[in-house]
Each structure stands twice: as structure tokens, then as C-alpha cells.
Design an enzyme around this catalytic site. Structure first.
Site, PDB file in Angstrom:
ATOM      1  N   ASN A  69      10.173  19.459 -38.566  1.00 47.84           N
ATOM      2  CA  ASN A  69       8.773  19.918 -38.000  1.00 47.84           C
ATOM      3  C   ASN A  69       9.104  20.971 -37.029  1.00 47.84           C
ATOM      4  O   ASN A  69       8.269  21.499 -36.577  1.00 47.84           O
ATOM      5  CB  ASN A  69       9.144  18.608 -36.836  1.00 47.84           C
ATOM      6  CG  ASN A  69       8.842  19.248 -35.356  1.00 47.84           C
ATOM      7  OD1 ASN A  69       7.766  18.727 -35.700  1.00 47.84           O
ATOM      8  ND2 ASN A  69       9.891  19.640 -34.917  1.00 47.84           N
TER       9      ASN A  69
ATOM     10  N   VAL B 263      15.468  27.893 -39.016  1.00 48.35           N
ATOM     11  CA  VAL B 263      15.139  27.780 -40.726  1.00 48.35           C
ATOM     12  C   VAL B 263      14.383  28.673 -41.378  1.00 48.35           C
ATOM     13  O   VAL B 263      14.596  28.213 -42.379  1.00 48.35           O
ATOM     14  CB  VAL B 263      14.157  26.666 -40.175  1.00 48.35           C
ATOM     15  CG1 VAL B 263      13.976  25.356 -39.616  1.00 48.35           C
ATOM     16  CG2 VAL B 263      12.868  27.185 -39.426  1.00 48.35           C
TER      17      VAL B 263
ATOM     18  N   TYR C  22      -1.236  31.200 -38.694  1.00 47.49           N
ATOM     19  CA  TYR C  22      -1.258  29.308 -38.560  1.00 47.49           C
ATOM     20  C   TYR C  22      -1.395  29.075 -39.725  1.00 47.49           C
ATOM     21  O   TYR C  22      -1.192  28.230 -39.900  1.00 47.49           O
ATOM     22  CB  TYR C  22      -0.842  29.413 -36.784  1.00 47.49           C
ATOM     23  CG  TYR C  22      -0.193  28.056 -36.603  1.00 47.49           C
ATOM     24  CD1 TYR C  22       1.224  27.453 -35.962  1.00 47.49           C
ATOM     25  CD2 TYR C  22      -1.214  27.043 -36.621  1.00 47.49           C
ATOM     26  CE1 TYR C  22       1.150  26.053 -35.557  1.00 47.49           C
ATOM     27  CE2 TYR C  22      -1.261  25.359 -35.657  1.00 47.49           C
ATOM     28  CZ  TYR C  22      -0.304  25.331 -36.165  1.00 47.49           C
ATOM     29  OH  TYR C  22       0.842  24.092 -35.280  1.00 47.49           O
TER      30      TYR C  22
ATOM     31  N   ALA D 278      -0.414  29.839 -42.631  1.00 52.85           N
ATOM     32  CA  ALA D 278       1.151  28.330 -42.711  1.00 52.85           C
ATOM     33  C   ALA D 278       1.381  26.768 -43.175  1.00 52.85           C
ATOM     34  O   ALA D 278       1.928  26.717 -43.888  1.00 52.85           O
ATOM     35  CB  ALA D 278       1.815  29.282 -41.988  1.00 52.85           C
ATOM     36  N   LYS D 279      -0.322  25.968 -42.747  1.00 50.99           N
ATOM     37  CA  LYS D 279      -0.431  25.017 -42.397  1.00 50.99           C
ATOM     38  C   LYS D 279      -0.803  24.846 -43.394  1.00 50.99           C
ATOM     39  O   LYS D 279      -0.833  23.677 -44.118  1.00 50.99           O
ATOM     40  CB  LYS D 279      -0.837  24.995 -41.141  1.00 50.99           C
ATOM     41  CG  LYS D 279      -0.011  24.755 -39.493  1.00 50.99           C
ATOM     42  CD  LYS D 279       1.202  24.286 -39.606  1.00 50.99           C
ATOM     43  CE  LYS D 279       2.273  24.120 -38.411  1.00 50.99           C
ATOM     44  NZ  LYS D 279       3.290  24.027 -38.544  1.00 50.99           N
TER      45      LYS D 279
HETATM   46  P1  NAP Z   1       7.590  23.073 -29.082  1.00 49.07           P
HETATM   47  O1  NAP Z   1       7.387  21.635 -28.195  1.00 49.07           O
HETATM   48  O2  NAP Z   1       7.336  24.616 -29.218  1.00 49.07           O
HETATM   49  O3  NAP Z   1       9.228  23.084 -30.642  1.00 49.07           O
HETATM   50  C1  NAP Z   1       9.126  23.813 -31.282  1.00 49.07           C
HETATM   51  C2  NAP Z   1      10.319  23.079 -31.839  1.00 49.07           C
HETATM   52  O4  NAP Z   1      10.739  24.088 -33.039  1.00 49.07           O
HETATM   53  C3  NAP Z   1      11.559  23.848 -31.126  1.00 49.07           C
HETATM   54  O5  NAP Z   1      12.590  22.797 -31.045  1.00 49.07           O
HETATM   55  C4  NAP Z   1      12.118  24.782 -31.321  1.00 49.07           C
HETATM   56  O6  NAP Z   1      13.458  25.062 -30.989  1.00 49.07           O
HETATM   57  C5  NAP Z   1      11.783  24.807 -32.590  1.00 49.07           C
HETATM   58  N1  NAP Z   1      12.478  26.428 -33.571  1.00 49.07           N
HETATM   59  C6  NAP Z   1      11.261  27.494 -33.673  1.00 49.07           C
HETATM   60  N2  NAP Z   1      11.383  28.017 -34.511  1.00 49.07           N
HETATM   61  C7  NAP Z   1      12.539  27.418 -35.538  1.00 49.07           C
HETATM   62  C8  NAP Z   1      13.245  28.074 -36.142  1.00 49.07           C
HETATM   63  N3  NAP Z   1      13.150  29.406 -36.836  1.00 49.07           N
HETATM   64  N4  NAP Z   1      14.767  27.808 -36.503  1.00 49.07           N
HETATM   65  C9  NAP Z   1      14.797  26.325 -36.339  1.00 49.07           C
HETATM   66  N5  NAP Z   1      14.045  25.479 -35.299  1.00 49.07           N
HETATM   67  C10 NAP Z   1      12.940  26.039 -34.883  1.00 49.07           C
HETATM   68  O7  NAP Z   1       6.183  22.404 -30.982  1.00 49.07           O
HETATM   69  P2  NAP Z   1       5.377  21.335 -31.196  1.00 49.07           P
HETATM   70  O8  NAP Z   1       4.224  21.240 -30.181  1.00 49.07           O
HETATM   71  O9  NAP Z   1       6.919  19.858 -30.288  1.00 49.07           O
HETATM   72  O10 NAP Z   1       5.221  21.303 -32.233  1.00 49.07           O
HETATM   73  C11 NAP Z   1       6.315  20.563 -33.150  1.00 49.07           C
HETATM   74  C12 NAP Z   1       5.246  20.557 -34.942  1.00 49.07           C
HETATM   75  O11 NAP Z   1       3.926  20.006 -34.758  1.00 49.07           O
HETATM   76  C13 NAP Z   1       5.384  22.425 -35.085  1.00 49.07           C
HETATM   77  O12 NAP Z   1       5.685  22.911 -36.607  1.00 49.07           O
HETATM   78  C14 NAP Z   1       3.519  22.466 -34.989  1.00 49.07           C
HETATM   79  O13 NAP Z   1       3.022  23.554 -35.569  1.00 49.07           O
HETATM   80  C15 NAP Z   1       3.241  20.796 -35.380  1.00 49.07           C
HETATM   81  N6  NAP Z   1       1.743  21.020 -34.236  1.00 49.07           N
HETATM   82  C16 NAP Z   1       2.142  21.028 -32.989  1.00 49.07           C
HETATM   83  C17 NAP Z   1       0.895  20.238 -32.682  1.00 49.07           C
HETATM   84  C18 NAP Z   1       0.379  20.273 -30.922  1.00 49.07           C
HETATM   85  O14 NAP Z   1      -0.589  20.074 -30.650  1.00 49.07           O
HETATM   86  N7  NAP Z   1       1.925  20.628 -30.559  1.00 49.07           N
HETATM   87  C19 NAP Z   1      -0.321  20.234 -33.022  1.00 49.07           C
HETATM   88  C20 NAP Z   1      -0.522  20.646 -34.839  1.00 49.07           C
HETATM   89  C21 NAP Z   1       0.396  20.640 -35.261  1.00 49.07           C
HETATM   90  P3  NAP Z   1      14.404  26.375 -30.584  1.00 49.07           P
HETATM   91  O15 NAP Z   1      13.123  26.573 -28.717  1.00 49.07           O
HETATM   92  O16 NAP Z   1      15.218  26.240 -30.122  1.00 49.07           O
HETATM   93  O17 NAP Z   1      13.809  27.206 -31.491  1.00 49.07           O
END
Ligand code: NAP
Length: 253
Positions: A97, A71, A162, A165-166
Site C-alpha cells: 500500500n 520499502v 505516478y 509507476a501505477k
Molecule cells: P497517505 O495517507 O499519504 O499514506 C501513505 C502511507 O505510505 C503512509 O503510511 C506512509 O508512511 C507510507 N509510505 C510512504 N513512503 C513509504 C516508504 N518509502 N516506505 C514505507 N512506507 C511509506 O496515502 P493514501 O492516500 O492512504 O494512499 C495509500 C495508497 O493508495 C498509495 O499507494 C496511493 O498511491 C494509493 N491511492 C490513493 C488514492 C487516494 O485518493 N488517496 C487513490 C488511488 C490510489 P510514512 O509517512 O511513515 O512514510
């Protein structure tokens, strides 16, 4: 309901979910597919994970395709959106996401850690919106949901990059919502609290206990709980735009 949405937009029932190879993105992709959307499962590196998401969708009778794109690359994003449009599919839904963490205290934070987080979590969202929005304007319909974080509202120790950005995403969401309302394109953000994914698993056990004690509901959330909030905004949020939906167990009120 998806039937209504698809009807209203002449079948614009394709949903792009960025970062859908695991975690919250995979849960959203599977949930939207279960509601009848054709889902574009985007990933950057984790091909095996993205294939798992597609298999799970197809195994449940849904429809999905794999699309690799970083992205942060406008060329990658243009290729992704161009390829979906060229296949004749109309993009009705975009879920931003994809996101990364590079935590450390501000004094120790390396410039690359600033840049990577801002480029992925903020500029990445803008890149994908920039490519998708013209298609939505043309159809006079769209539902854009971006996964921000409670950290963008409250701040968090060790997460200046972070949080910036958010918080940026939240301002971007409100401004874009104002610009696109005239085309029946709604733009909202979801702010999860701590959700059980790889991001959560990477936190040391002792730190996890402390964090859980700060959550009024006394537990972390699940990716499915976030996916249900996203589904509400997509299917039933016709009169909701420029908002942040907090799915956080009460950690930020
Ligand atoms: P995750 O398990 O680490 O998954 C992140 C996803 O983003 C993976 O599919 C990864 O794919 C993809 N990604 C990362 N960089 C990318 C790029 N440059 N282009 C395309 N895809 C990319 O994270 P998650 O916990 O599910 O989090 C998902 C979203 O929710 C994020 O925006 C995070 O900030 C937000 N969030 C998470 C939490 C939490 O507690 N988990 C809390 C608040 C917000 P690849 O590995 O293929 O790169």
C-alpha cells in the site's frame, strides 16, 4: 472467511500491510485485524501514526506489531520480513500500500520527483514481493494485493511519474500472478479512484470540486471502501488472480 484461510495454511494468518500509519493502509490494517489476522503495521517516518493504528487494532481486541522499514531499501525490507519470519509467524497475506505523490507537469518535473515516485510506488512493491514470495512458495499459499490507482489505467494531468509507476504495478501483478499460480499464491491489484485521505486533503478546494464533478457517483470514496475490496480478495478471492479491482466511483470504466 479467515478461519478457513488460517486452517488451510496451517495458521499462516499474518498479514503485512506497508504504509499502514494512516489513510488507506491504516484502514486495511484495522479491517484485516478485525478478521483475525495478526497485522504487521509498516511505516517509514510516521511513528505516531503507526502507533495509533496499532492502538486502534489492539483496542478492538486484535493483534498487531509495529515494523519500521522504508520499502525503497532492500536491506530494510529484508530486516522486516526476516524479523516476522524469525518470530515464527507465517506470512499469508501481503498488502503493498505504501505510496507517495510528487505531482507537476512533465516539463517542470525534477528528476528527483521521477525517481522518488518510481522507487517508492513501483520498485518498493517489487522489493517487498521479492522478500515475501519465497515464504509463500514454501507454504504453498499466499494472497498478495497491491494498491495501484485508476491513474495507472487512465493517466492524469500532472502525474506522469505516478501514472508510470501505477501502470507498472498492474503489469507486474499480472506477470507475477502467472508465475505464482502453481503455488496457490494469488496476486491482484486494487485501483482506487479519489479516496478521502491526506493525499486528497492536500488538493486545493477549487480543484477538489472540479474533480468530484468528474466522478459518476459524485463523491470521493472512503479508506474503508477500499479495505472492503482488499478483504474480498484476501478472504473470498481464491479463484481470482492477475486482476485489477476498480473501486473508483465510476471515474474510470
Ligand atoms: P497517505 O495517507 O499519504 O499514506 C501513505 C502511507 O505510505 C503512509 O503510511 C506512509 O508512511 C507510507 N509510505 C510512504 N513512503 C513509504 C516508504 N518509502 N516506505 C514505507 N512506507 C511509506 O496515502 P493514501 O492516500 O492512504 O494512499 C495509500 C495508497 O493508495 C498509495 O499507494 C496511493 O498511491 C494509493 N491511492 C490513493 C488514492 C487516494 O485518493 N488517496 C487513490 C488511488 C490510489 P510514512 O509517512 O511513515 O512514510
Amino acid at each position: 472467511m479467515v478461519g478457513d484461510v488460517a486452517e488451510r495454511v496451517n495458521g499462516a494468518s499474518t498479514a503485512i500491510v506497508t504504509g499502514a500509519s494512516r489513510g488507506i493502509g491504516a484502514a486495511i490494517a484495522q479491517d484485516l485485524a478485525s478478521r483475525g489476522f495478526h497485522v504487521v503495521v509498516n511505516f517509514r517516518e510516521d511513528l505516531a501514526g503507526a502507533e495509533r493504528t496499532v492502538r486502534a487494532i489492539e483496542g478492538a481486541g486484535g493483534s498487531a506489531e509495529l515494523q519500521r522499514a522504508d520499502v525503497t531499501s532492500r536491506d530494510d525490507v529484508a530486516r522486516l520480513v526476516g524479523s516476522v519470519a524469525a518470530s515464527g509467524r507465517a506470512i499469508g497475506v501481503l498488502i503493498n500500500n505504501a505510496g507517495i505523490l510528487r505531482d507537476s507537469s512533465f516539463r517542470k518535473m525534477a528528476p528527483d520527483d521521477w525517481r522518488a515516485v518510481l522507487e517508492t510506488n513501483l520498485i518498493g512493491v517489487i522489493n517487498v514481493c521479492h522478500a515475501v514470495v519465497p515464504h509463500m512458495i514454501e507454504r504453498k499459499f499466499g494472497r498478495i494485493v497491491t494498491i495501484a490507482s485508476f491513474v495507472g489505467q487512465s493517466g492524469n494531468f500532472g502525474q506522469t511519474n505516478y501514472a508510470a509507476a501505477k501502470a507498472g504495478i498492474i503489469g507486474f501483478t499480472k506477470s507475477l500472478a502467472l508465475e505464482l499460480a502453481q503455488y496457490d499464491v494469488t496476486v491482484n491489484a486494487v485501483c482506487p479512484g479519489f479516496i478521502r485521505t491526506g493525499m486528497w486533503d492536500a488538493i486545493p478546494e477549487a480543484a477538489k470540486e472540479k474533480l468530484v464533478s468528474r466522478i459518476p457517483l459524485r463523491r470521493v470514496g472512503s479508506p474503508d471502501e477500499v479495505a472492503r475490496g482488499v478483504r474480498y480478495l484476501v478472504e473470498n478471492g481464491d479463484y481470482v488472480t492477475g486482476q485489477t479491482l476498480n473501486i473508483n466511483g465510476g471515474i474510470y470504466m
